[in-house]
Design a protein around this motif. Sequence first.
Motif, mmCIF file in Angstrom:
data_model
loop_
_atom_site.group_PDB
_atom_site.id
_atom_site.type_symbol
_atom_site.label_atom_id
_atom_site.label_comp_id
_atom_site.label_asym_id
_atom_site.label_seq_id
_atom_site.Cartn_x
_atom_site.Cartn_y
_atom_site.Cartn_z
ATOM 1 N N ASN A 161 0.708 -1.419 -0.129
ATOM 2 C CA ASN A 161 0.418 0.205 0.061
ATOM 3 C C ASN A 161 0.640 0.861 0.012
ATOM 4 O OD1 ASN A 161 -3.033 -0.990 0.143
ATOM 5 N ND2 ASN A 161 -1.811 -1.732 2.095
ATOM 6 N N CYS A 162 0.482 2.507 -0.608
ATOM 7 C CA CYS A 162 1.427 3.424 -0.487
ATOM 8 C C CYS A 162 -0.084 4.575 -0.384
ATOM 9 C CB CYS A 162 1.656 3.672 -1.715
ATOM 10 S SG CYS A 162 2.642 5.082 -1.797
ATOM 11 N N TRP A 163 0.062 5.555 0.497
ATOM 12 C CA TRP A 163 -1.166 6.765 0.797
ATOM 13 C C TRP A 163 -0.076 7.965 0.790
ATOM 14 C CZ3 TRP A 163 0.382 2.966 3.984
ATOM 15 C CH2 TRP A 163 0.641 3.409 5.446
ATOM 16 N N ALA A 164 -1.002 8.944 0.488
ATOM 17 C CA ALA A 164 -0.473 11.109 0.649
ATOM 18 C C ALA A 164 -0.790 10.855 1.699
ATOM 19 C CB ALA A 164 -0.403 11.732 -0.799
ATOM 20 N N THR A 165 -0.024 11.865 2.619
ATOM 21 C CA THR A 165 -1.171 13.311 3.571
ATOM 22 C C THR A 165 -0.596 14.356 3.429
ATOM 23 O OG1 THR A 165 0.594 12.449 5.465
ATOM 24 C CG2 THR A 165 -1.545 11.001 5.627
#
Length: 229
Positions: A161-165
């Motif tokens: 998984n990869c996500w941005a904040t």
Amino acid sequence: MYILRNREVLDQCLSIAILYLNDPTCKGTLKNGRLVFNYGSASKTCGTTLQNNDTHFIFKNSVGTMDGIGMISRAKGLNLTFFCTYPVIHFISMPIRIQATKSVITKDLSTEGSYQISMTPFTDATFLNTFSGNVTLEDQMYIAVEVTPFDSSQVALVLNNCWATPVNQSDSSTCWDLIINECPSPYDGTVKVFQNGNSTVSQFSFRMFTFTGFSNKIYLHFKVYLCLK
């Protein structure tokens, strides 16, 4: 590399000349009172076995004696098994916002093995030239994530998984998914995965964006795991 303290050998009244790893051709060298065995490359595994379970994978070898191969022996035997374990799953947060430099995370795992995971932005899908200059909303970001120092013929890195904040907090309530269960997020049509789980390097891209109501910084977070090939 494995280092055997000389005292362990002397306590067994053994000569270092008869000690070897699982592969009898792999003998040690005495350095500063320690017996050092050098191995670990794809061409020099010295009989090392590689195993895995749900949480770790394990490199295993042993130091033994080659005396007494003939009909009789009057020498003491020795068999010391040693291993190095590596956790297969990690949550990684890049400590800096996206910029044109390489970001490195070092994992020192007490009695376990250690490795590095690095993230580098590139200019295009060739992944040859690192990105330089200011990032704009028109830019397609090409990201390579690499784990070292493993042999790519044995171990692969998988971006699960990869996500941005908008802030440097992986559990921020404001986030945007880029990769979900190893695949591009169905909610972002700009994401493309070029390589994932094939080697020690995974590569993907996405179009740059900002979070409404926040600054123009974004921070990337990953859930990665290592698998045996």
